[in-house]
Design a protein around this motif. Structure first.
Motif, short mmCIF file in Angstrom:
data_model
loop_
_atom_site.label_atom_id
_atom_site.label_comp_id
_atom_site.label_asym_id
_atom_site.label_seq_id
_atom_site.Cartn_x
_atom_site.Cartn_y
_atom_site.Cartn_z
N TYR A 104 43.03 44.85 44.28
CA TYR A 104 43.71 44.00 43.32
C TYR A 104 45.22 44.18 43.35
O TYR A 104 45.73 45.30 43.40
N ALA A 152 55.60 42.43 41.03
CA ALA A 152 54.19 42.51 41.40
C ALA A 152 54.07 43.09 42.80
O ALA A 152 55.00 43.01 43.60
N ALA A 182 49.62 44.90 34.45
CA ALA A 182 48.49 43.97 34.45
C ALA A 182 47.84 43.95 35.82
O ALA A 182 48.49 44.19 36.84
N ARG A 183 46.55 43.64 35.82
CA ARG A 183 45.80 43.50 37.06
C ARG A 183 45.59 42.02 37.36
O ARG A 183 45.13 41.25 36.50
N ARG A 184 45.95 41.66 38.60
CA ARG A 184 45.68 40.30 39.03
C ARG A 184 44.21 40.18 39.40
O ARG A 184 43.55 41.15 39.73
N LYS A 244 51.65 34.79 34.80
CA LYS A 244 50.91 35.72 33.96
C LYS A 244 49.49 35.26 33.69
O LYS A 244 48.60 36.08 33.41
N TYR A 257 46.63 36.95 35.76
CA TYR A 257 46.31 38.36 35.54
C TYR A 257 45.22 38.46 34.48
O TYR A 257 45.34 37.85 33.42
N TRP A 261 45.17 43.63 30.96
CA TRP A 261 46.50 44.07 30.57
C TRP A 261 46.44 45.44 29.93
O TRP A 261 45.48 45.77 29.22
#
Length: 123
Positions: A31, A49, A96-98, A107, A110, A113
């Motif tokens: 990720y 990112a 945050a994770r995409r 955003k 993602y 969070w």
């Protein structure tokens, strides 16, 4: 999925801070990860990112050349090194994770969070 951000604090303009975000509950290298910030009274905005592989990065124009994102797969941690801080960098910073391994600045892409960490830059 859990994302635990830390490293915020109060710093004078021109100083540096390093934020960390410890990840758990998923295969970290699959990720992309991002940092966003929300200044007082404003919308949450993209900062930086990094792709799942760590080979691709993206930065907001406002932080290019001052902030650097990196990741350590062994520690399952993503970092944001912030240099030459300015008062306008004051915000709550979120990791945050995409939903995929590819970098994006949106955003909405993602799906998880962290809780946020406050960064305050005094003039």
């Amino acid at each position: 999925v859990q994302l635990q951000a830390c490293g915020g604090g109060l710093v004078q303009a021109g100083g540096s801070l390093r934020l960390s975000c410890a990840a758990s509950g998923f295969t970290f290298s699959h990720y992309a990860m991002g940092w966003f910030r929300q200044p007082p009274g404003k919308e949450r905005e993209f900062v930086a990112a990094i792709s799942g592989s760590g080979l691709t990065t993206s930065y907001a124009d406002s932080v290019k050349g001052r902030f650097y994102i990196s990741r350590d797969s062994a520690k399952k941690t993503v970092y944001l090194q912030m240099n030459r801080l300015k008062p306008e960098d004051t915000a709550v910073y979120y990791c945050a994770r995409r939903s995929t391994g590819w970098v994006t600045t949106n955003k909405g892409d993602y799906d998880h969070w962290g809780q946020g960490t406050q960064v305050t830059v005094s003039s």
